[in-house]
Design an enzyme around this catalytic site. Structure first.
Site, PDB file in Angstrom:
ATOM      1  N   LYS A  77       2.787   1.164  16.208  1.00 55.27           N
ATOM      2  CA  LYS A  77       3.954   1.262  15.344  1.00 55.27           C
ATOM      3  C   LYS A  77       3.877   2.472  14.415  1.00 55.27           C
ATOM      4  CE  LYS A  77       6.220  -1.704  11.869  1.00 55.27           C
ATOM      5  NZ  LYS A  77       6.033  -2.915  11.067  1.00 55.27           N
ATOM      6  N   GLN A  78       2.670   2.846  14.032  1.00 59.80           N
ATOM      7  CA  GLN A  78       2.506   3.960  13.090  1.00 59.80           C
ATOM      8  C   GLN A  78       1.068   4.445  13.189  1.00 59.80           C
ATOM      9  OE1 GLN A  78       3.152   0.657  10.243  1.00 59.80           O
ATOM     10  NE2 GLN A  78       2.309   2.088   8.754  1.00 59.80           N
ATOM     11  N   GLU A 131       1.088  -2.410  12.769  1.00 51.50           N
ATOM     12  CA  GLU A 131       1.363  -3.860  12.750  1.00 51.50           C
ATOM     13  C   GLU A 131       1.911  -4.401  14.070  1.00 51.50           C
ATOM     14  OE1 GLU A 131       3.872  -3.996   9.333  1.00 51.50           O
ATOM     15  OE2 GLU A 131       2.184  -4.029   7.935  1.00 51.50           O
ATOM     16  N   TRP A 150       0.836  -1.217   0.000  1.00 55.24           N
ATOM     17  CA  TRP A 150       0.000   0.000   0.000  1.00 55.24           C
ATOM     18  C   TRP A 150       0.861   1.253   0.000  1.00 55.24           C
ATOM     19  CZ3 TRP A 150      -2.068   2.684   4.892  1.00 55.24           C
ATOM     20  CH2 TRP A 150      -1.160   2.562   5.962  1.00 55.24           C
ATOM     21  N   ASP A 151       2.146   1.077   0.306  1.00 56.76           N
ATOM     22  CA  ASP A 151       3.089   2.190   0.278  1.00 56.76           C
ATOM     23  C   ASP A 151       2.958   2.969  -1.028  1.00 56.76           C
ATOM     24  OD1 ASP A 151       3.913   0.060   1.995  1.00 56.76           O
ATOM     25  OD2 ASP A 151       5.922   0.888   2.147  1.00 56.76           O
TER      26      ASP A 151
HETATM   27  O1  IFM Z   1       3.623  -1.359   4.138  1.00 56.17           O
HETATM   28  C1  IFM Z   1       4.531  -1.217   5.159  1.00 56.17           C
HETATM   29  C2  IFM Z   1       3.812  -1.389   6.471  1.00 56.17           C
HETATM   30  O2  IFM Z   1       2.828  -0.394   6.631  1.00 56.17           O
HETATM   31  C3  IFM Z   1       4.777  -1.336   7.619  1.00 56.17           C
HETATM   32  N1  IFM Z   1       5.783  -2.342   7.452  1.00 56.17           N
HETATM   33  C4  IFM Z   1       6.545  -2.173   6.215  1.00 56.17           C
HETATM   34  C5  IFM Z   1       5.642  -2.209   5.013  1.00 56.17           C
HETATM   35  C6  IFM Z   1       6.463  -1.966   3.736  1.00 56.17           C
HETATM   36  O3  IFM Z   1       7.034  -0.698   3.778  1.00 56.17           O
END
Ligand code: IFM
Length: 737
Positions: free
Chosen positions: A590-591, A478, A336-337
């Site tokens: 994590k984010q 995650e 999804w990046d």
């Molecule tokens: O897509 C990301 C995810 O949101 C966090 N871990 C790494 C992935 C790839 O950059």
């Protein structure tokens, strides 16, 4: 940690070579043209280097990761023997070293003064670029200037098919031809049978005679030139490289041969002109100017540069992997990046590229349909990690980060399902910004509808609570897996279903034939559409009316509360600190997850809701060691709650991700999402660009030391020039195309 040794607005410079950090710099100094990229390794090699170059679409099978982008045969190789001594920075004395990447043109150069073990001093200059105007051309130019000796130099320019991916070999030799001035090599991947043909031509400029040979070593043809040099008679030359694969042309070896035959060397000056003009056009479309902050200015251009060199301009069957084309990280897989983090730069500045990237998802729709079927759902479910076919390629088990003898189960490929909505979101955003009805009609609608159908069939009815739910998922954060009703996922799914119905209505009234055709092909019945309405009406989308808080997933607020401030000082992630299961049991994230939702769907939430959630989730987010995707979004949300200084801290964390290797893993490749997020943070964060179907507006919130921000974006085919200064926060005008 090594940082750029001098700050220039258009250049990344390194004036000291430290072998410990060489892989980081190889990533930083990657150059390319959207067809292929080459890491910034030294032509002559260095022990411990990560010598790699990647071409879009060239995947081959590999254990664990299913498939990976293949490291190309090595075309950078250039070995020099100076009066009988091999030039290598591994020996002798490095008297001067300076490397510089010009972001304006993608020119990478290296200037060296080197004393050989036997005491001979030579000044060397290497330059290389990968042409943006001629997508199958790379040029290396070099000059050799002895300072205190005379003698023979021998130049060896090879094409090496014996490359591997971290010791896993993909290429098999197929064919080659070598003559004294030119060589050609064709290799084929073991499983996917993709061929790549490379050709090289060595041009030498010397006042003395040049003796030439071609060494026809199997899988490693080498062109050799020998000539005399002295302080008065330096020598220079060009290594010209052509590169084609059978993804673009049926017979790549034939084209390479023809190009070699037609080569009229020296080529540099002519090829450079076309290349520089092509880059100038890119920067006219994409540049972002920040006055009053050289570090931010440089970092923004660096981020844009790395997305531009990975962006497919001629190919709509490939997309940009999480680590662009600059390293082995995530094996070239697409996440999804791309759609949520990188794509907006292209949508708003280079919509043709955005269209290619979105078309990749259309071409891989069959893989997404297979995934949905395999999981027992209808429609199309996009893979969490995608490669050539759209089938799921997330590894199921990988070695543990702390103890590689143990395996960790990776669940993202099974249950991180929000990606299908992310793709639909990016399509809707592209359509809104460009008004490209043709794309929506021919491709976008099919993706949005078939993935909407997945959401409807994946929704679970909870009879006790009389609501639809999505249980057992992973949201953007995650650190928490196997959660129920992740708010981001549920809200996005609801938005997606609504959007699908909106698109259907639009098709019905504007393109009734397309509507009829799609409805028939996808077998969309009135009953099914009524069911979508039911899911929309009853899907659980949490929001506490009293506090304004959105619970990230069910039971999140009951988990152990952890504030990042209480964990300081630390230099590892929360997951390393507490262990995978330990982190899962806390509220540490994590984010941005809820904040990500608030960012993407601003119309659905009030200012109070945004503020309440910002205040709740910010101190619980692992900004420093969590995901590199986080800081840019955090910066945008800080702007939205009117805290530009706080936003700036997050922004710089994203801006430094690769330049300063803040996470220590830049050697694996550029953090593409962070790079895209940096652009978004300036445009949607500090400049406060907000868009809706009825138009756009600006609400700048600049950090106090920024004197001016300026950029251009495209709105429905019209370029808009934006300029924000503290005195005059939002000056805009439309510029003639
Ligand atoms: O897509 C990301 C995810 O949101 C966090 N871990 C790494 C992935 C790839 O950059």
């Amino acid at each position: 940690m090594e940082t750029p040794t001098s700050r220039s607005l258009w250049h990344i410079e390194q004036s000291h070579f430290d072998p410990q950090n060489q892989r980081h710099w190889e990533t930083v100094f990657t150059i390319g043209n959207g067809v292929f990229c080459a890491r910034g390794v030294f032509e002559e090699g260095y022990r411990g280097e990560e010598r790699a170059a990647f071409m879009h679409g060239l995947f081959d099978d590999v254990p664990i990761h299913f498939t990976e982008l293949v490291n190309l045969p090595d075309a950078l190789e250039l070995e020099l023997f100076l009066a009988g001594e091999r030039f290598s920075l591994e020996q002798g004395t490095l008297l001067e070293f300076h490397r510089r990447l010009d972001l304006r043109t993608g020119l990478l150069e290296r200037r060296i003064r080197w004393r050989s073990p036997q005491g001979r001093t030579t000044r060397l200059h290497f330059q290389r670029f990968i042409s943006l105007a001629d997508p199958h051309l790379m040029l290396i130019r070099f000059s050799i200037h002895p300072l205190d000796y005379q003698g023979q130099v021998e130049i060896r320019a090879g094409l090496n098919g014996e490359t591997d991916n971290l010791q896993f070999k993909h290429w098999e030799w197929q064919d080659q031809a070598t003559s004294p001035a030119q060589a050609r090599l064709t290799c084929i991947t073991r499983k996917t049978h993709l061929t790549v043909a490379l050709g090289t031509y060595l041009h030498i400029e010397s006042q003395a005679d040049v003796e030439r040979e071609g060494w026809d070593v199997r899988n490693h043809p080498v062109l050799v030139a020998r000539t005399q040099v002295s302080p008065e008679q330096p020598v220079s030359g060009e290594k010209i490289v052509y590169l084609y694969s059978n993804r673009e042309t049926a017979n790549p070896a034939q084209i390479v041969q023809a190009r070699l035959t037609q080569t009229n060397a020296p080529l540099w000056d002519k090829a450079w002109l076309a290349h520089a003009i092509a880059w100038q056009r890119e920067w006219e479309a994409c540049d972002v100017i920040i006055e009053g902050d050289e570090e931010a200015q440089q970092a923004v251009r660096f981020s844009i540069f790395h997305l531009l060199i990975a962006a497919p301009r001629q190919d709509e069957r490939v997309s940009i992997g999480a680590k662009t084309l600059s390293g082995y990280g995530y094996r070239g897989h697409v996440f999804w990046d791309t759609e949520i983090f990188m794509l907006p730069l292209f949508t708003y500045t280079r919509p043709e590229i955005a269209r290619n990237l979105l078309s990749y998802r259309w071409h891989t729709l069959e893989g997404a349909r297979r995934k949905a079927r395999r999981n027992g759902y209808k429609g199309a479910q996009y893979p969490w990690e995608s490669a050539a076919t759209g089938d799921e390629v997330t590894p199921t088990w990988v070695p543990h980060f702390a103890d590689p003898t143990q395996l960790i189960r990776i669940w993202t490929g099974d249950i991180e399902i929000h990606i299908s909505a992310d793709i639909a979101y990016a399509i809707r955003q592209y359509w809104q910004a460009t008004g490209d009805d043709t794309f929506m009609r021919e491709r976008g609608a099919e993706i949005i509808l078939d993935t909407a159908r997945f959401w409807a069939s994946r929704a679970e009815w909870n009879p006790d609570l009389e609501r639809f739910e999505y249980t057992d998922v992973i949201g953007p954060d995650e650190y928490h897996d196997h959660v129920d009703n992740n708010a981001y996922t549920n809200y996005l799914a609801r938005w997606h279903l609504n959007t699908a119905l909106e698109i259907l209505e639009w098709l019905k009234s504007h393109f009734p034939e397309t509507y009829a055709d799609l409805a028939q092909r996808l077998e969309l019945t009135p009953e099914e559409l009524a069911y979508w309405q039911k899911v929309i009406a009853h899907l659980y989308c949490p929001l506490d009316a009293q506090t304004g808080l959105i619970e990230q997933f069910e039971g999140y607020f009951q988990r152990k509360d952890v504030l990042m401030a209480d964990l300081e000082p630390r230099n590892v992630s929360v997951q390393v600190l507490f262990g995978i299961e330990g982190a899962n049991q806390t509220q540490a994230i994590k984010q941005p997850d809820v904040l990500m939702l608030l960012y993407l769907l601003p119309d659905q939430f009030s200012t109070e809701v945004v503020k309440a959630n910002y205040d709740y989730y910010t101190p619980r987010t692992d900004h420093t060691f969590g995901s590199s995707l986080g800081p840019s979004i955090q910066a945008i949300m800080a702007c939205r709650v009117g805290r530009p200084q706080e936003a700036y801290e997050h922004f710089m964390r994203a801006a430094r991700a690769d330049l300063e290797n803040v996470r220590g893993n830049a050697e694996d490749g550029i953090h593409g999402a962070s790079a895209g997020g940096v652009w978004q943070a300036v445009v949607f964060g500090f400049a406060g660009l907000q868009v809706s179907d009825s138009g756009w507006s600006l609400k700048p919130t600049l950090p106090s030391h920024w004197k001016r921000v300026a950029f251009k974006f495209m709105w429905r085919g019209q370029p808009i020039y934006v300029e924000a200064t503290p005195q005059n926060p939002s000056q805009t005008h439309e510029v003639s195309p």
